[in-house]
Design an enzyme around this catalytic site. Structure first.
Site, mmCIF file in Angstrom:
data_model
loop_
_atom_site.group_PDB
_atom_site.id
_atom_site.type_symbol
_atom_site.label_atom_id
_atom_site.label_comp_id
_atom_site.label_asym_id
_atom_site.label_seq_id
_atom_site.Cartn_x
_atom_site.Cartn_y
_atom_site.Cartn_z
ATOM 1 C CG ASN A 7 -1.802 1.207 1.316
ATOM 2 O OD1 ASN A 7 -1.910 1.966 0.350
ATOM 3 N ND2 ASN A 7 -2.444 1.410 2.453
ATOM 4 C CD1 TRP A 8 3.574 1.167 -3.003
ATOM 5 C CD2 TRP A 8 3.406 2.381 -4.883
ATOM 6 N NE1 TRP A 8 4.251 0.504 -3.995
ATOM 7 C CE2 TRP A 8 4.170 1.222 -5.159
ATOM 8 C CE3 TRP A 8 3.174 3.286 -5.911
ATOM 9 C CZ2 TRP A 8 4.700 0.961 -6.433
ATOM 10 C CZ3 TRP A 8 3.704 3.023 -7.171
ATOM 11 C CH2 TRP A 8 4.463 1.871 -7.426
ATOM 12 C CE LYS A 9 -0.256 3.499 4.723
ATOM 13 N NZ LYS A 9 -0.386 3.698 6.141
ATOM 14 C CG HIS A 89 -6.189 1.876 5.062
ATOM 15 N ND1 HIS A 89 -5.770 2.846 5.937
ATOM 16 C CD2 HIS A 89 -5.142 1.036 4.908
ATOM 17 C CE1 HIS A 89 -4.513 2.604 6.291
ATOM 18 N NE2 HIS A 89 -4.107 1.505 5.672
ATOM 19 C CD GLU A 91 -3.297 5.637 6.619
ATOM 20 O OE1 GLU A 91 -3.270 5.679 5.379
ATOM 21 O OE2 GLU A 91 -2.358 5.189 7.305
ATOM 22 C CD GLU A 158 -3.979 -2.693 7.342
ATOM 23 O OE1 GLU A 158 -2.827 -2.920 6.980
ATOM 24 O OE2 GLU A 158 -4.604 -1.676 7.022
ATOM 25 N N GLY A 164 1.641 2.398 10.984
ATOM 26 C CA GLY A 164 2.553 3.532 10.859
ATOM 27 C C GLY A 164 3.173 3.969 12.181
ATOM 28 C CB SER A 201 4.487 -1.397 12.412
ATOM 29 O OG SER A 201 3.994 -0.075 12.566
ATOM 30 N N GLY A 222 2.454 -1.055 4.582
ATOM 31 C CA GLY A 222 2.484 0.354 4.231
ATOM 32 C C GLY A 222 3.915 0.838 4.087
ATOM 33 N N GLY A 223 4.461 1.407 5.155
ATOM 34 C CA GLY A 223 5.776 2.062 5.127
ATOM 35 C C GLY A 223 6.873 1.211 4.497
HETATM 36 C C1 PEP Z 1 -1.263 0.180 6.194
HETATM 37 O O1 PEP Z 1 -1.410 1.389 6.094
HETATM 38 O O2 PEP Z 1 -2.078 -0.602 5.671
HETATM 39 C C2 PEP Z 1 -0.110 -0.298 6.929
HETATM 40 C C3 PEP Z 1 -0.082 -1.541 7.309
HETATM 41 O O3 PEP Z 1 0.870 0.639 7.169
HETATM 42 P P1 PEP Z 1 2.273 0.369 7.939
HETATM 43 O O4 PEP Z 1 2.856 -0.923 7.392
HETATM 44 O O5 PEP Z 1 3.114 1.559 7.598
HETATM 45 O O6 PEP Z 1 1.956 0.257 9.381
#
Ligand code: PEP
Length: 240
Positions: A7-9, A89, A91, A158, A164, A201, A222-223
């Site tokens: 997930n590049w966001k 999601h 967010e 999640e 994040g 994370s 994500g990150g």
């Molecule tokens: C996400 O936003 O779906 C996610 C898992 O982010 P991160 O890996 O950065 O926690």
């Protein structure tokens, strides 16, 4: 079936796409499906460069067409050569006020268009600390029951406190919670075939505990997905 979803966001500059796709695309898919989720303007480029991997949008409209300024219909996403869409999601839920009811509508229209949704669910720290994570997640599953039917769908557990933040769930906590998620899916959707992923994370450094003990079918990342080598290291951990 295992999945690793990047997930590049709202990240990665346009010039970062081609080198990223050169690294990730064309991989043999022995231990699962790789899915890359770029922002809308890059969907078509990424889909054209995807060899043996899948592409996802990060959300979609709850309507098929009409006067909905700024929205993107599932059929437009399909037109870009994309097969998946991330919905619900945290967010989107927390920053943009998406409710279970709206997510249910998005799921229905996405499924009707032939997209495979990746439904994100998760609890915040207050819910986790009050011991209500299981019922909370079950309610998020129950709320979209009418939209799901027998369509292909993926669920991503999640925890909001892990997204994040650099604080991931342990494999043991993940297994316990994902067990509750799977029984809610069975109870409300009468389905035993839904892959359940973990997101929050995940990094190459902590992935092993989650693979070994987490009782999951892959990851939503994500990150750590913004660096193709780190994302592939997470994917490769699924090989065990
Ligand atoms: C996400 O936003 O779906 C996610 C898992 O982010 P991160 O890996 O950065 O926690």
């Amino acid at each position: 079936m295992n999945y690793a979803i990047a997930n590049w966001k709202m990240n990665l500059p346009p010039e970062g796409i081609e080198p990223y796709m050169r690294m990730v695309s064309g991989r043999r898919r022995d231990h699962g499906t790789i899915v890359v989720a770029p922002p809308f303007p890059f969907l078509r480029d990424v889909a054209e460069q995807a060899r043996g991997i899948e592409v996802a949008a990060q959300t979609c409209a709850d309507q098929e067409k009409g006067a909905f300024t700024g929205e993107v219909a599932p059929s437009m996403i399909r037109y870009c050569g994309v097969g998946y869409v991330i919905l619900g999601h945290s967010e989107r839920r927390t920053l943009y006020g998406e409710t279970d009811a709206l997510i249910a509508k998005k799921l229905a229209v996405a499924i009707a268009t032939g997209l495979t949704p990746v439904l994100c669910i998760g609890e915040d720290l207050r819910v986790r600390d009050s011991g209500q994570a299981g019922p909370h997640l079950a309610e998020q599953i129950h709320a979209v029951t009418q939209s799901i039917g027998n369509a292909p769908v993926i669920v991503a557990y999640e925890p909001i406190w892990a997204i994040g933040t650099g604080r991931n769930a342990s494999g043991a906590l993940c297994a316990e919670t994902v067990g509750e998620v799977r029984s809610a899916i069975q109870r409300h959707w009468s389905r035993g075939d839904v892959p359940v992923l973990y997101g929050g994370s995940v990094t190459p450094e902590n992935v092993q505990d989650l693979v070994t003990n987490g009782a999951i079918d892959g990851f939503l990342v994500g990150g750590a997905s913004l660096d193709s080598a780190r994302f592939l290291a997470i994917y490769d951990a699924l090989a065990v």
